[in-house]
Design a protein around this motif. Structure first.
Motif, mmCIF file in Angstrom:
data_model
loop_
_atom_site.group_PDB
_atom_site.id
_atom_site.type_symbol
_atom_site.label_atom_id
_atom_site.label_comp_id
_atom_site.label_asym_id
_atom_site.label_seq_id
_atom_site.Cartn_x
_atom_site.Cartn_y
_atom_site.Cartn_z
ATOM 1 N N TYR A 565 0.854 -1.183 0.000
ATOM 2 C CA TYR A 565 0.000 0.000 0.000
ATOM 3 C C TYR A 565 0.890 1.234 0.000
ATOM 4 O O TYR A 565 2.090 1.156 0.277
ATOM 5 N N ARG A 580 -4.846 -6.623 4.059
ATOM 6 C CA ARG A 580 -4.599 -6.531 2.631
ATOM 7 C C ARG A 580 -4.864 -5.081 2.212
ATOM 8 O O ARG A 580 -5.578 -4.346 2.906
ATOM 9 N N ALA A 582 -6.321 -1.706 0.597
ATOM 10 C CA ALA A 582 -7.646 -1.251 0.180
ATOM 11 C C ALA A 582 -7.661 -1.127 -1.348
ATOM 12 O O ALA A 582 -6.614 -1.120 -1.997
ATOM 13 N N PRO A 583 -8.840 -1.023 -1.955
ATOM 14 C CA PRO A 583 -8.901 -0.919 -3.427
ATOM 15 C C PRO A 583 -8.068 0.221 -3.986
ATOM 16 O O PRO A 583 -7.467 0.096 -5.048
ATOM 17 N N ASN A 584 -7.989 1.366 -3.282
ATOM 18 C CA ASN A 584 -7.168 2.468 -3.779
ATOM 19 C C ASN A 584 -5.727 2.387 -3.303
ATOM 20 O O ASN A 584 -4.915 3.253 -3.615
ATOM 21 N N ARG A 585 -5.409 1.383 -2.524
ATOM 22 C CA ARG A 585 -4.055 1.076 -2.059
ATOM 23 C C ARG A 585 -3.425 2.210 -1.251
ATOM 24 O O ARG A 585 -2.212 2.383 -1.248
ATOM 25 N N ARG A 589 -6.615 -2.828 4.885
ATOM 26 C CA ARG A 589 -7.903 -3.191 5.506
ATOM 27 C C ARG A 589 -7.808 -4.637 5.986
ATOM 28 O O ARG A 589 -7.019 -5.433 5.464
ATOM 29 N N ASN A 751 -3.343 -11.975 -6.242
ATOM 30 C CA ASN A 751 -4.372 -10.937 -6.229
ATOM 31 C C ASN A 751 -4.876 -10.753 -4.807
ATOM 32 O O ASN A 751 -5.559 -11.622 -4.270
ATOM 33 N N ASP A 753 -7.224 -9.117 -3.603
ATOM 34 C CA ASP A 753 -8.677 -9.103 -3.441
ATOM 35 C C ASP A 753 -9.212 -10.485 -3.117
ATOM 36 O O ASP A 753 -10.317 -10.618 -2.570
#
Length: 905
Positions: A565, A580, A582-585, A589, A751, A753
């Motif tokens: 991140y 891991r 977050a979606p926006n890195r 989270r 990945n 996610d």
């Protein structure tokens, strides 16, 4: 009004008048030699009329001020003077005359003292201006005329030159620097109305120089603030060669380096005498860093115009975003017919106001009432595009004749030049200094007293630096210790749309800090969004900057990949193991926690098989209990059968514990029952096959039955074998108490996610195999005994169903091993391994149940007639059968197979 050009013979530094020719005085030769020694080849001594008969304006007065103005432009092809400059020359010079008129008519300022002037044309050239400025110092040179005689032996008549106490000017910084160097030698204060080069702030080199305009260092700071306010960080600079342009750009670059945040892409210099195609090359060079659309320009009007023309030729209209210095200001001449290229240009000017009194004064000037201005006739011809008649000069038929009735502002457009206010303030600054000096040195005198005759230059400088009064525009006029005025700027933008008329519009101010109205700004095509002038666009969320070496405003964006991140704009960090990105890195989270759910296919299939197995096992147990005393139940060994069925039941039951949510209790029962059910089952089977094997092996050698073949003995042996498994499990409990863990490494694919934390019991793959290893040993041993017992006669062969059971079970578990360990890298490892383990155990239990008990239940339920007591076999009959079986095997091996009737029954 007089002109020095009207004298019959004039030489610098003083004027000689005699009735016949004489040699130049030694004093003149000495001064010229001194100037040549100081300035080297810059001062070209010439006896030409043009150099030593400069046109000048002489205004008589008690105290004389000097004036330097660019009445004409720089001349072409080596000529000192070129075309007339109406605004920067005539307007500014008339402003000085206007200020003198106002001061001389003011009873409160310098009462009974008249200010005069000697005003010279610099022709916008520093070397020429230096030669002209020698006029100002001629009165200060000590002259020895004892060796000078006219041809008749008479001493010459020497006109005493006027003494200049201070000089107003010059305009260009390069001219002011050149002139300041000689004025300081004679301690003549100089106040400029337009020179803004930062170099002139050096009080050690230019100690007699002051100015009513702020230096370019303030201007450079204001321009840097504008660049930052627009969000730009990558710009180019463009400077005219000379003090003004080069020092302005140097100041901007130095301030930008110190402040940080703005990088210079290109720094281009425009030569003094540009060659053909020079400006096209400049545009081409600027386009080498096309992202740097912002161009900081410190250049004269002619260079600005030629830059815009070159940009238009290159079809780059709207590409460059110019930020112009005060040399551009709000002038229309540099952009005439180039408005589309200049659209959006941001320029600055020292804060100014239009002086209404000067407008009235200048528009009332005519050929009749302005004879003191020797250049006014030339201005008149140029402004009205007509020609004045002169004796002996034929009028050009293509030119209309000037009538003298033309009027400024009526017959031609008029707009006050931007520096008029500062010219007036410069004159007033010297006037206030003289007034204060007069009050101190001549408190009771009317007019100039002996204490001010002559005026001492250094004392006057101190008074100039100490003035503080409201100027012509209502703003205060004062100087700092370096002679600089405070920085006050108006910020303009040239706009062509969304206004009643195109032109320069005020969009902000700068007074030590910037106030910019971004909402009022417009760019090419009327767009109100600020264009970009940046080297690298901001990185997206989750991307770090990898800086380009040596260029702090340029970078490459690198994605924080994997489980990284963005810690800050330059650093990527790996998230903790339980998290891991977050979606926006931009942060981490928590990793979701999963477990095997009951509604999952990986749970439904094993649970369904186990449920069927439990029902089938229960049916067998109920049947056996119901028909407990029947021959088939008794013949199958009731005690061991119930033990074996208990093991099969536990094997089915473990499926539900493996699927259940992990907890301390569930984990404890998993450890206990995972191997226990199989240990019970295969311990009972091993005991059975071992009993059969021992009976038939003993029968081959002796009629004495082997030991421990009674039901009680068989149960004891079975429970001893089972206790080994139980003991091992309790040792495991003591060493590592059962508990749950969340495994974040097992399901951590590339990945993030898809990353999951798995809630499970603290049982690794190895611990599961160890837990089952004892049962596998029992299984293998039982299989070995089943193989050894395969020769038992059919009527006595209880080992054969057990043998088939073990063969099939071994096949099931041989298939289990590669599936279980082959899925170790799968993203669904937990589910596949759990399903594989439970299905394998259910299949092995089903094989045992189906092979050993389903046939018996079938006979008991559907063929009760076969469930009858047969003749009881004695151990002697078993021995007889064993020997017959052995004899038969031997004959097969010898090739003498015979069929013997069985008489043992």
């Amino acid at each position: 009004m007089t002109s020095s050009g009207s004298t019959p013979f004039a030489l610098h530094p003083y004027v000689l008048l005699c009735t016949s020719c004489c040699q130049p005085p030694s004093g003149l030769r000495l001064l010229l030699s001194l100037c040549f020694w100081i300035y080297g080849p810059v001062v070209q001594v010439s006896t030409s009329h043009q150099h030593f008969h400069p046109h000048s304006i002489k205004i008589p007065g008690d105290i004389t001020l000097g004036g330097l103005f660019p009445i004409h432009a720089r001349g072409p092809h080596g000529l000192p003077c070129g075309e007339l400059k109406k605004e920067k020359g005539i307007h500014r010079m008339e402003a000085m005359l206007y200020a003198l008129d106002q001061i001389n008519s003011d009873p409160e300022l310098l009462p009974n003292i008249t200010l005069g002037a000697r005003i010279l044309d610099t022709c916008s050239r520093d070397t020429y201006a230096l030669e002209q400025s020698l006029t100002f110092v001629q009165a200060l040179i000590q002259k020895d005329t004892s060796d000078i005689r006219c041809s008749n032996g008479e001493p010459p008549l020497i006109r005493k030159p006027e003494r200049v106490v201070g000089v107003i000017g010059a305009s260009a910084s390069s001219v002011s620097i050149m002139v300041a160097n000689i004025l300081r030698l004679f301690e003549i204060p100089q106040v400029s109305y337009a020179s803004t080069a930062p170099e002139l702030s050096d009080n050690n080199r230019y100690d007699f120089f002051s100015r009513v305009v702020p230096p370019d260092s303030y201007q450079a700071q204001a321009m840097l603030d504008i660049v930052k306010a627009l969000g730009w960080n990558y710009v180019s600079t463009l400077a005219s060669e000379g003090n003004y342009g080069e020092s302005g750009v140097d100041a901007f670059m130095q301030i930008s380096r110190e402040a940080g945040g703005v990088c210079i892409a290109q720094s281009v210099k425009i030569p003094r005498e540009p060659t053909a195609g020079e400006f096209d090359k400049i545009i081409k060079r600027l386009m080498e860093t096309s992202n740097a659309r912002g161009v900081i320009i410190f250049a004269n009007e002619d260079d600005i115009r030629r830059v815009l023309e070159a940009a238009k030729r290159a079809n780059l209209t709207g590409h460059f975003l110019f930020v112009g210095s005060d040399s551009w200001g709000a002038k229309s001449s540099p952009i005439t017919e180039l408005e589309d290229v200049a659209e959006g240009a941001v320029t600055i000017l020292p804060k100014r106001a239009s002086i209404d009194g000067f407008d009235q004064y200048f528009m009332s000037r005519s050929l009749e009432n302005n004879r003191r201005n020797i250049w006014f006739a030339e201005f008149w011809e140029d402004d009205f595009r007509c020609k004045l008649t002169r004796p002996g000069i034929k009028l050009d038929p293509d030119k209309k004749k000037c009538t003298g009735e033309e009027r400024i502002g009526r017959d031609t457009p008029y707009e006050q030049e931007g520096k008029v206010q500062f010219v007036i303030d410069a004159v007033y600054a010297v006037a206030h200094a003289l007034h204060n000096m007069h009050q101190d040195l001549c408190p009771s005198s009317f007019g100039v007293c002996s204490n001010m005759d002559p005026v001492e230059g250094r004392a006057l400088l101190d008074y100039i630096r100490a003035v503080n009064f409201n100027g012509s525009a209502g703003t205060s006029v004062l100087f700092n210790e370096n002679g600089d005025a405070p920085g006050r700027y108006d910020i303009f933008q040239f706009q062509m749309t969304n206004h009643s008329h195109p032109g320069y519009h005020v969009i902000g101010q700068w007074t030590n800090n910037l106030r910019l109205n971004l909402e009022e700004m417009q760019w090419s095509g009327g767009d109100q969004s600020v264009p970009d002038s940046i080297c690298s666009f901001p990185c997206k969320s989750g991307e770090r900057k990898k800086m380009v070496k040596g260029v702090p405003c340029c970078w490459h964006c690198e994605l924080c990949d994997g489980y990284q991140y963005q810690l800050d704009e330059f650093t990527c960090e790996t998230c903790p193991s339980d998290m891991r990105p977050a979606p926006n890195r931009t942060t981490c989270r928590p990793t979701p926690i999963i477990k095997l759910e009951w509604n999952s296919p990986w749970a439904l299939v094993p649970a369904s098989l186990a449920l069927l197995g439990i029902l089938a096992t229960s049916a067998v147990v109920i049947t056996f209990i119901r028909f407990n005393d029947t021959p088939i139940v008794r013949a199958s060994g009731r005690e061991l059968s119930y033990v074996l069925l208990t093991g099969i039941f536990l094997i089915y039951l473990i499926t539900f514990l493996m699927i259940a949510e992990p907890g301390v209790v569930a984990c404890a029962f998993r450890r206990l029952l995972l191997g226990l059910g199989m240990a019970i089952t295969y311990s009972a089977m091993l005991t059975k096959t071992n009993r059969i094997y021992r009976i038939f092996e003993q029968g081959k050698r002796s009629v004495t039955p082997p030991k421990f073949i009674s039901p009680t003995s068989q149960l004891i042996i079975t429970f001893i074998l089972i206790s080994v498994q139980i003991l091992g499990v309790f040792v495991w409990f003591a060493v590592v108490p059962p508990h749950t863990i969340i495994d974040y490494e097992e399901l951590r694919p590339p990945n993030p996610d898809l990353a999951r934390g798995i809630l499970k019991c603290d049982m690794s793959d190895l611990s599961i195999i160890c837990c089952l290893s004892y049962s596998i040993v029992l299984m293998v041993t039982c299989t070995v005994y089943a193989i050894k017992s395969r020769g038992v006669p059919e009527t006595f062969n209880e080992a054969k169903p057990i043998g088939f059971t073990m063969y099939t079970t071994c096949i099931v578990w041989l298939a289990f091993v590669p599936i279980f360990f082959g899925t170790a890298q799968s993203t669904e490892k937990l589910f596949i391994q759990t399903a594989t383990l439970t299905v394998s155990m259910s299949l092995s239990a089903s094989v045992s149940l189906g092979m050993l008990y389903i046939p018996k239940v079938y006979v008991i339920i559907f063929h009760p007639e076969q469930n009858v007591q047969k003749r009881k076999r004695s151990f002697k009959a078993v021995v007889q059968a064993a020997r017959v079986s052995q004899k038969s095997q031997n004959e097969k091996q010898n090739g003498e197979t015979k069929i013997e009737p069985d008489r043992s029954q």
